[in-house]
Design an enzyme around this catalytic site. Structure first.
Site, mmCIF file in Angstrom:
data_model
loop_
_atom_site.group_PDB
_atom_site.id
_atom_site.type_symbol
_atom_site.label_atom_id
_atom_site.label_comp_id
_atom_site.label_asym_id
_atom_site.label_seq_id
_atom_site.Cartn_x
_atom_site.Cartn_y
_atom_site.Cartn_z
ATOM 1 N N GLN A 184 32.840 30.573 49.017
ATOM 2 C CA GLN A 184 31.487 30.797 48.704
ATOM 3 C C GLN A 184 30.466 29.969 49.087
ATOM 4 O OE1 GLN A 184 30.573 33.201 46.428
ATOM 5 N NE2 GLN A 184 32.643 34.229 46.585
ATOM 6 N N CYS A 335 41.438 42.102 36.441
ATOM 7 C CA CYS A 335 41.635 43.469 35.366
ATOM 8 C C CYS A 335 43.063 43.865 35.816
ATOM 9 C CB CYS A 335 40.644 44.278 35.934
ATOM 10 S SG CYS A 335 40.768 45.794 34.745
#
Length: 406
Positions: A184, A335
């Site tokens: 990042q 998820c």
């Protein structure tokens, strides 16, 4: 066109990268072959290696090309652990921040389960910043058993920049190698491998305007690493496999472009981020910014990251309602099998599960413009009101169900 606010997941390919990719895809040649086409492809790879090294503040020989950040993380963490343990069987501990990306988090968990590693999860403060005092305590209390330290350069969810210089300084006093997932950070803030004190650093192409499927591990020239995959011995005998010449050329072009315009582009994107943060606070006063507040510490947060929790609603509900309104964002959480789970990053920062479920990450990049922020702010109040209404209805339904089961 939708408003794209998920650049932290992947950012559109840049012009220079696309040009390099198309140019190389029109030609052929395995860079390990000895004939003319092979030598030409090898020259392209080596030029790309030099370009990427210059952008990352490294020596060309320290660039190990991989298929992306995940492979680079696996290669660094597993390879360092195996090499250090082979040299000294007592070195079985891995010190790792509690807010790492799954590529590191799951790798150290695998080593713990299958290879006898002892994983020490280092705590962070309420902004997600690693507590250096906790790292120091672990090193002072038993450095002789530590194989490596791994701490990301900047968090992928809340955008917090970590004190890498402090980490490497503490580890250097005990001769312990440090790896950092800089996926990042690279291309977003100044990142220099040679000056960082790191033994290994992971970067990725598609986060900076390059194609998906290419990345690199920056590996110190004196650092010993056990390979994860075996074969032809490409890339310093550390990472075997035929090199993707076109993607590597595009990755290098993207890195050169991103780093070449870093100061001006970071300032531009940070201004958009600050406008987005101000807009959210003005239209949804209940929303809480998570991670380092750039108004208090501008250098402590990635310029393109704005992460909020929205009370009373599920992050997934808000995501889908924003998507219907033409705004693409992210919950920043995992998820599994269709069941949302609260972010481990937010939980490590001290948030409750209920609060963490209302997370939403908005990330900007090189294609972002002021109108994107304006459209998002215009769509947010209605989306939040509807998501909150749905959350309240679900909460009441759960209460009624629990009451019936008594």
């Amino acid at each position: 066109m939708p408003v794209y606010l998920d650049h932290a997941a992947t950012t559109p390919i840049s012009g220079p990268a696309l040009a390099a990719l198309i140019h190389e895809l029109s030609r052929s040649g395995n860079p390990s072959s000895l004939h003319g086409s092979g030598r030409r492809a090898r020259a392209v790879v080596e030029q790309a290696r030099e370009t990427l090294a210059a952008a990352a503040g490294a020596h060309p020989s320290e660039v190990i090309f991989t298929s992306g950040g995940t492979e680079a993380d696996n290669l660094a963490v597993k390879g360092l652990f195996w090499a250090r343990r082979a040299a000294d069987p007592a070195r079985t501990r891995i010190l790792v921040s509690s807010v790492e990306h799954a590529a590191v988090q799951d790798t150290v968990a695998w080593l713990e389960k299958h290879e006898g590693a002892e994983v020490v999860w280092l705590p962070v403060d309420g902004d997600g910043v690693l507590r250096l005092d906790a790292l120091k305590a672990e090193l002072d209390g038993g450095a002789e058993s530590v194989a490596l330290v791994t701490v990301m350069w900047a968090n992928n969810e809340v955008g917090t920049v970590q004190p890498i210089a402090g980490v490497t300084a503490l580890a250097a006093g005990h001769g312990i190698p440090v790896h950092s997932d800089a996926v990042q950070a690279f291309g977003s803030i100044p990142v220099g491998f040679d000056s960082s004190g790191l033994a290994a650093m992971s970067v990725s192409g598609h986060k900076i305007g390059g194609p998906v499927g290419v990345g690199a591990l920056l590996l110190g020239r004196a650092v010993k690493l056990v390979p994860v995959q075996h074969g032809g011995g490409q890339e310093r005998d550390v990472r075997s496999g035929t090199l993707d010449t076109a993607s590597i050329a595009a990755f290098a072009a993207a890195a050169q472009d991103a780093v070449g315009h870093l100061a001006a582009e970071s300032a531009r994107i940070a201004a958009l981020r600050d406008a987005l943060i101000a807009g959210v606070r003005a239209t949804v006063p209940d929303a809480v910014l998570r991670g380092t507040d750039p108004g208090r510490n501008p250098a402590g947060r990635l310029p393109g990251n704005a992460h909020f929790t929205f009370p009373g609603c599920e992050g997934d509900s808000l995501l889908f309602l924003l998507d219907m309104a033409g705004v693409e964002s992210s919950t920043g959480s995992a998820c599994t099998a269709g069941v949302p789970r609260p972010s481990h990053v937010l939980l490590a920062m001290g948030l409750s599960e209920e609060t963490a479920r209302g997370a939403q990450r908005f990330s900007l990049g090189h294609t972002s413009v002021p109108v994107d922020v304006e459209k998002f702010i215009a769509a947010l109040p209605d989306a939040y009101a509807r998501a909150r209404q749905a959350g309240m209805a679900s909460h009441m339904s759960n209460i009624q169900t629990a009451s019936t089961q008594r």
